[in-house]
Design a protein around this motif. Structure first.
Motif, PDB file in Angstrom:
ATOM      1  N   UNK A 153      -1.332  63.678   5.408  1.00 38.69           N
ATOM      2  CA  UNK A 153      -0.549  63.470   6.627  1.00 38.69           C
ATOM      3  C   UNK A 153       0.854  64.060   6.520  1.00 38.69           C
ATOM      4  N   UNK A 154       1.267  64.421   5.300  1.00 41.39           N
ATOM      5  CA  UNK A 154       2.619  64.954   5.111  1.00 41.39           C
ATOM      6  C   UNK A 154       2.680  65.613   3.744  1.00 41.39           C
ATOM      7  N   UNK A 155       3.850  66.196   3.448  1.00 45.90           N
ATOM      8  CA  UNK A 155       4.097  66.791   2.137  1.00 45.90           C
ATOM      9  C   UNK A 155       5.364  66.177   1.570  1.00 45.90           C
ATOM     10  N   UNK A 156       5.291  65.692   0.326  1.00 46.88           N
ATOM     11  CA  UNK A 156       6.446  65.070  -0.319  1.00 46.88           C
ATOM     12  C   UNK A 156       7.485  66.119  -0.695  1.00 46.88           C
ATOM     13  N   UNK A 157       8.659  65.652  -1.092  1.00 49.23           N
ATOM     14  CA  UNK A 157       9.759  66.556  -1.459  1.00 49.23           C
ATOM     15  C   UNK A 157       9.356  67.488  -2.593  1.00 49.23           C
ATOM     16  N   UNK A 158       8.557  66.965  -3.519  1.00 49.11           N
ATOM     17  CA  UNK A 158       8.144  67.803  -4.661  1.00 49.11           C
ATOM     18  C   UNK A 158       6.966  68.718  -4.327  1.00 49.11           C
ATOM     19  N   UNK A 159       6.561  68.715  -3.065  1.00 50.67           N
ATOM     20  CA  UNK A 159       5.479  69.596  -2.640  1.00 50.67           C
ATOM     21  C   UNK A 159       4.093  68.996  -2.755  1.00 50.67           C
ATOM     22  N   UNK A 160       3.986  67.785  -3.278  1.00 56.06           N
ATOM     23  CA  UNK A 160       2.678  67.148  -3.408  1.00 56.06           C
ATOM     24  C   UNK A 160       2.245  66.577  -2.061  1.00 56.06           C
ATOM     25  N   UNK A 161       0.943  66.520  -1.802  1.00 56.73           N
ATOM     26  CA  UNK A 161       0.471  66.009  -0.513  1.00 56.73           C
ATOM     27  C   UNK A 161       0.657  64.493  -0.411  1.00 56.73           C
ATOM     28  N   UNK A 162       1.010  64.027   0.786  1.00 50.67           N
ATOM     29  CA  UNK A 162       1.063  62.603   1.071  1.00 50.67           C
ATOM     30  C   UNK A 162      -0.247  62.231   1.759  1.00 50.67           C
ATOM     31  N   UNK A 163      -1.013  61.352   1.122  1.00 52.68           N
ATOM     32  CA  UNK A 163      -2.335  60.988   1.626  1.00 52.68           C
ATOM     33  C   UNK A 163      -2.296  59.602   2.269  1.00 52.68           C
ATOM     34  N   UNK A 164      -2.907  59.481   3.435  1.00 54.73           N
ATOM     35  CA  UNK A 164      -3.046  58.193   4.105  1.00 54.73           C
ATOM     36  C   UNK A 164      -4.454  58.077   4.675  1.00 54.73           C
ATOM     37  N   UNK A 165      -5.108  56.949   4.482  1.00 57.11           N
ATOM     38  CA  UNK A 165      -4.705  55.881   3.566  1.00 57.11           C
ATOM     39  C   UNK A 165      -4.816  56.339   2.125  1.00 57.11           C
ATOM     40  N   UNK A 166      -4.295  55.554   1.200  1.00 52.43           N
ATOM     41  CA  UNK A 166      -4.314  55.960  -0.199  1.00 52.43           C
ATOM     42  C   UNK A 166      -5.706  55.828  -0.801  1.00 52.43           C
TER      43      UNK A 166
END
Length: 387
Positions: free
Chosen positions: A111-124
């Protein structure tokens, strides 16, 4: 879509004369849920009854499948998690105080990309969402196939602590329809509202008001940040998930809009007025009207064709022209459910006041089925033998 092509037509009895409330079609299996409290698993090629899942004390109203995991919701207020391979009930999830009306399995997506470039997954982790006539939604961790079974757990508290994550409250009446993706749930209720929820917090993000009667169907269009609802007030409304505003109100139906499907950029609505309407969801234009003579009880569309059940028939339509290509089934009492894939169309129907599953296999020509067998309705018993 070729009006000359004749399918292999298999039919078999199912659930006595009870209603089929749920129908799942996988390439090699057909799964049916009924108000007779049972779930049946059939071989899609032969029609043989492979398994019956029995443990619920009330009718089945919702089914979802993920791999070997089958999840069912019932009028007995419970959710059961089954192994398809063994037919055994693995988990009993309790908490709702009325019928479990709808279920959704929500898998992790980016759903997004973290500051370090890793993917933000939802739900976890994979989740199960349930909606009930008790006006609540519940969020559960989806049991995995290799989890230790808890059905015979000494303490229900252990089950609740393991799987129950949150209870979403706000609706005032029955939750009739629900859809979920990523971190978002959309629910439609008999309280005339649509709510948009954030799964990770359990909060209502948007309360969508504008319908004047009960809501029977919802669609979540996550790519375009909108959702769609159908109501007993005869309208279909398209909402912005970001602002909560009503973008379009689609008028034309003259009775309850109980069925919606968005696919390949086309929205199709089915109503009790006997029509299916094909809409452009971007501008609200009604492109075609498909006319039955009685309430639409089931339909599915894939952007090219619509297969719909009503007025004693199962019809196939060309979605672009609105023309009826053919009647697939006739002389029925009612069509309850429809599912089709690239090859097979499966319908749960009542014929001569008995319940049948009718399988139309349009791949028969490529399977070198003799022409004399194509189009002929073959009724088989629970072993798959012709009777």
């Amino acid at each position: 879509m070729d009006a000359e092509a004749e399918p292999r037509h298999l039919a078999f009895r199912a659930h006595g004369n009870h209603v089929v409330t749920c129908l799942l079609l996988e390439s090699d299996m057909i799964i049916t849920g009924s108000d007779d409290t049972t779930i049946n698993l059939y071989d899609a090629q032969t029609g043989a009854l492979l398994k019956t899942f029995q443990a619920h004390d009330g009718g089945i109203w919702s089914l979802q499948r993920d791999g070997d995991i089958l999840v069912s919701g019932s009028t007995d207020q419970s959710i059961r998690v089954w192994s398809i391979a063994t037919g055994k009930c693995l988990h009993l999830l309790q908490g709702h105080t009325m019928t479990v009306r709808c279920l959704a399995i929500v898998k992790p997506v980016r759903v997004d990309v973290a500051v370090d470039g890793s993917p933000v997954m939802r739900p976890e982790v994979p989740l199960l969402v349930s909606g009930s006539r008790d006006s609540t939604l519940r969020v559960w961790r989806l049991p995995l196939a290799n989890d230790i079974p808890t059905y015979q757990a000494a303490s229900l508290a252990d089950v609740e602590n393991t799987y129950s994550l949150s209870v979403l409250t706000g609706h005032q009446k029955t939750i009739r329809a629900m859809a979920a993706y990523g971190d978002t749930i959309v629910s439609g209720s008999f309280d005339c509202t649509v709510r948009v929820w954030k799964i990770s917090t359990g909060d209502t993000v948007r309360l969508l008001t504008g319908h004047t009667q009960k809501i029977y169907s919802v669609v979540l269009d996550h790519e375009n940040r909108r959702c769609i609802s159908g109501s007993m007030d005869n309208s279909v409304k398209i909402w912005s998930l970001d602002s909560g505003s009503c973008l379009l109100s689609l008028e034309g139906h003259t009775s309850l809009v109980g069925l919606l499907q968005l696919n390949h950029g086309l929205l199709v609505s089915g109503a009790a007025d006997g029509t299916l309407r094909v809409w452009n969801p971007d501008n609200g234009a009604c492109q075609t009207i498909l006319q039955h003579t009685a309430a639409i009880t089931a339909f599915q569309h894939d952007g090219q064709k619509v297969i719909s059940g009503s007025d004693r028939t199962l019809k196939m339509w060309d979605i672009r022209t609105g023309e009826c290509v053919r009647d697939l089934l006739t002389d029925l009492n009612v069509v309850w459910k429809i599912q089709y894939d690239g090859k097979k169309c499966v319908a749960a129907v009542q014929r001569d006041n008995l319940t049948y599953i009718e399988v139309l296999d349009f791949d028969a020509v490529r399977d070198d089925l003799p022409e004399t067998s194509q189009g002929r309705r073959v009724v088989v018993d629970s072993h798959g033998s012709e009777i």
